[in-house]
Write a protein that holds these residues in place. Sequence first.
Motif, mmCIF file in Angstrom:
data_model
loop_
_atom_site.group_PDB
_atom_site.id
_atom_site.type_symbol
_atom_site.label_atom_id
_atom_site.label_comp_id
_atom_site.label_asym_id
_atom_site.label_seq_id
_atom_site.Cartn_x
_atom_site.Cartn_y
_atom_site.Cartn_z
ATOM 1 N N UNK A 1 0.836 -1.195 0.000
ATOM 2 C CA UNK A 1 0.000 0.000 0.000
ATOM 3 C C UNK A 1 0.873 1.248 0.000
ATOM 4 N N UNK A 2 1.889 1.257 0.870
ATOM 5 C CA UNK A 2 2.758 2.434 0.996
ATOM 6 C C UNK A 2 3.564 2.668 -0.279
ATOM 7 N N UNK B 1 -10.627 -2.162 1.970
ATOM 8 C CA UNK B 1 -9.521 -2.865 1.347
ATOM 9 C C UNK B 1 -8.351 -1.978 0.994
ATOM 10 N N UNK B 2 -7.297 -2.579 0.451
ATOM 11 C CA UNK B 2 -6.068 -1.836 0.172
ATOM 12 C C UNK B 2 -6.222 -0.705 -0.832
ATOM 13 N N UNK B 3 -7.172 -0.806 -1.768
ATOM 14 C CA UNK B 3 -7.312 0.238 -2.784
ATOM 15 C C UNK B 3 -7.620 1.587 -2.152
ATOM 16 N N UNK B 4 -8.470 1.582 -1.132
ATOM 17 C CA UNK B 4 -8.771 2.830 -0.433
ATOM 18 C C UNK B 4 -7.523 3.398 0.226
ATOM 19 N N UNK C 1 7.007 8.212 5.571
ATOM 20 C CA UNK C 1 5.764 8.798 6.073
ATOM 21 C C UNK C 1 4.566 7.920 5.723
ATOM 22 N N UNK C 2 4.534 7.423 4.487
ATOM 23 C CA UNK C 2 3.413 6.603 4.041
ATOM 24 C C UNK C 2 3.374 5.263 4.748
ATOM 25 N N UNK C 3 4.531 4.723 5.085
ATOM 26 C CA UNK C 3 4.578 3.435 5.773
ATOM 27 C C UNK C 3 3.924 3.542 7.142
ATOM 28 N N UNK C 4 4.195 4.633 7.844
ATOM 29 C CA UNK C 4 3.537 4.841 9.133
ATOM 30 C C UNK C 4 2.056 5.148 8.952
ATOM 31 N N UNK C 5 1.737 5.900 7.902
ATOM 32 C CA UNK C 5 0.336 6.233 7.654
ATOM 33 C C UNK C 5 -0.467 4.990 7.278
ATOM 34 N N UNK C 6 0.136 4.095 6.493
ATOM 35 C CA UNK C 6 -0.581 2.905 6.041
ATOM 36 C C UNK C 6 -1.015 2.042 7.215
ATOM 37 N N UNK C 7 -0.239 2.068 8.294
ATOM 38 C CA UNK C 7 -0.620 1.306 9.488
ATOM 39 C C UNK C 7 -1.899 1.864 10.081
ATOM 40 N N UNK D 1 -9.265 2.130 9.851
ATOM 41 C CA UNK D 1 -10.573 2.507 9.316
ATOM 42 C C UNK D 1 -10.967 1.599 8.149
ATOM 43 N N UNK D 2 -10.298 0.448 8.037
ATOM 44 C CA UNK D 2 -10.683 -0.536 7.028
ATOM 45 C C UNK D 2 -10.002 -0.401 5.701
ATOM 46 N N UNK D 3 -8.859 0.326 5.649
ATOM 47 C CA UNK D 3 -8.167 0.519 4.377
ATOM 48 C C UNK D 3 -7.101 -0.537 4.124
#
Length: 267
Positions: free
Chosen positions: A82-83, A141-144, A209-215, A220-222
């Motif tokens: 995702x990230x 899911x991951x797309x969101x 930054x995105x790696x921490x955000x992806x967690x 919320x179901x993303x």
Amino acid sequence: MPSKLPPTGSLPPRFRRPSLFVWGISLGFLALFIQGVMATNVTLERLIRGATNLGHFIGRAFPPDLSNLDVLAWSMYETLNIAIVGVTLGVILSVPFALLAARNTSPAPWVRSITRLMIATMRTIPDLIWALIFVVAVGLGPMAGVLAIVMDTIGFAARFFSERIEEVHPGPSDALTATGASRLSVIGGAILPETLASMTATSLYSVEKALRSAVTLGLVGAGGIGVELAAAMRLFNYDRALTIILVILVVVIGFEQLSSQIRKRVI
């Protein structure tokens, strides 16, 4: 002996008497701070109770539950996907946004203003809000999560890209322009090569930054390991939650070290 202090008029700004505006801002900030402390109800009793509850959490979390480590590893791999996908798409889209927002590459002032407004909007809305919006739009899911990180990355990277483009020395650009090169040729032959190192460093920061955000987006179901963490906390499986936190910690620190080594070689 004559004084060595400079006259009042030549004192640095930090030593001069603050203006009424500065006093007003300071008093306003102090009032907001006091009101914020009172509104959050920070009391010694609550802090002591919170420390006790934290102790209970730590006591129930140890030792970590390693029974389903393969499932957690796969979820962490999904978070990495995702990230990386979100940042890659976001960085690619950030380049045209940055070129339209930079003063020396924008085709017109109104285009620059509109683009900067769009970048500021994407940067202002938190990634968690973007995730909620895209969960409604495309489902769980991951797309969101990918779409949320794309928007957040554009808001983050495009700003720094545009600022770096504006700092480019005009000499090479002027030389290419004098030879009759087109605008796109000047951008591709002079501006982007000079900003490549800075853009690479910013892109690597974006991945961290995105790696921490992806967690957190998983909460919320993303998709990703955040879903596992939310489920473990809701079911009070604190030993499993601690395992998830340790997996996240190892991966994030490992990628930060890798990113640091890459930046040292690029810059």
